[in-house]
Design a protein around this motif. Sequence first.
Motif, short mmCIF file in Angstrom:
data_model
loop_
_atom_site.label_atom_id
_atom_site.label_comp_id
_atom_site.label_asym_id
_atom_site.label_seq_id
_atom_site.Cartn_x
_atom_site.Cartn_y
_atom_site.Cartn_z
N GLY A 1 -11.52 4.06 7.68
CA GLY A 1 -10.90 3.39 6.55
C GLY A 1 -9.63 2.68 6.97
O GLY A 1 -9.14 2.84 8.09
N ASP A 24 1.58 -0.71 1.75
CA ASP A 24 0.32 -0.35 1.11
C ASP A 24 -0.22 0.91 1.81
O ASP A 24 -0.63 0.82 2.98
CB ASP A 24 -0.68 -1.50 1.26
N ILE A 26 -2.45 4.45 2.72
CA ILE A 26 -3.87 4.79 2.84
C ILE A 26 -4.39 5.15 1.45
O ILE A 26 -3.73 5.90 0.71
CB ILE A 26 -4.07 5.94 3.84
N SER A 27 -5.55 4.65 1.12
CA SER A 27 -6.12 4.89 -0.20
C SER A 27 -6.25 6.38 -0.47
O SER A 27 -6.76 7.14 0.37
CB SER A 27 -7.49 4.22 -0.29
N GLY A 28 -5.75 6.81 -1.62
CA GLY A 28 -5.85 8.22 -2.00
C GLY A 28 -4.68 9.07 -1.58
O GLY A 28 -4.56 10.22 -2.02
N HIS A 29 -3.79 8.52 -0.78
CA HIS A 29 -2.60 9.27 -0.37
C HIS A 29 -1.57 9.24 -1.49
O HIS A 29 -1.18 8.17 -1.96
CB HIS A 29 -2.01 8.69 0.91
N THR A 30 -1.12 10.42 -1.91
CA THR A 30 -0.18 10.47 -3.02
C THR A 30 1.28 10.41 -2.57
O THR A 30 2.15 10.07 -3.34
CB THR A 30 -0.38 11.75 -3.85
N ARG A 69 7.72 2.49 -6.67
CA ARG A 69 6.28 2.70 -6.46
C ARG A 69 5.66 2.84 -7.86
O ARG A 69 5.22 3.92 -8.25
CB ARG A 69 6.05 3.96 -5.62
N SER A 73 0.88 3.69 -5.87
CA SER A 73 0.18 3.25 -4.66
C SER A 73 1.12 2.40 -3.82
O SER A 73 1.91 2.96 -3.06
CB SER A 73 -1.08 2.46 -5.05
N SER A 94 2.33 7.35 4.92
CA SER A 94 1.76 8.04 3.77
C SER A 94 1.09 9.32 4.22
O SER A 94 0.71 9.46 5.39
CB SER A 94 0.77 7.14 3.01
#
Lengths: 114, 116
Positions: A1, A24, A26-30, A69, A73, A94
């Motif tokens: 990813g 930006d 990593i997708s899904g990182h909170t 933020r 995201s 992230s």
Amino acid sequence: GAGVSQTPSNKVTEKGKYVELRCDPISGHTALYWYRQSLGQGPEFLIYFQGTGAADDSGLPNDRFFAVRPEGSVSTLKIQRTERGDSAVYLCASSLAGITDTQYFGPGTRLTVL
Amino acid sequence: AQKVTQAQTEISVVEKEDVTLDCVYETRDTTYYLFWYKQPPSGELVFLIRRNSFDEQNEISGRYSWNFQKSTSSFNFTITASQVVDSAVYFCALSARADSNYQLIWGAGTKLIIKP
């Protein structure tokens, strides 16, 4: 990813100007972190977000620095009235959930204040 | 106070030699995490390993190995049969609650130069 991305990769500005640096995660990182790194030194912590809120902003050097933020995201680091001493590489990282998780870093934005 | 010491500022070896990078840490916490990151000339920090304080098993990943010894508060990193692509600055970091609320405490880094 896809990893952490940062834009721009390089930013040259004049003393006194305002700049925005984007991250930006990593997708899904909170969790999201901002650091800055000067030549020959380790990263210096600036701020840590958990979701939309700043969980720890103790590293921001003064009130010229601010980060947001809004949707949990993408994050933007904002620097007002830039000074020559702000020149550095600004790193974003992230992690999946919290601060004890592994942080994955982006390529950084090199800021030069003339 | 928490601290990470990487006493070796710069190491230079010839390709194929083994090299060990030292990391000594200080913390009063019993629960903590240790990390190694690599920063090649391109500048991006690359994660190598994370170890928690309750797991003292040494780890091997290809040519890389890590020796965690709580008795000496050390977390050393060895590269076997070094290659030119291993040239980079390597950082050791500590995450613990006391004093820093788990913020990463970074060592000063060790610059590793592998000569062909």
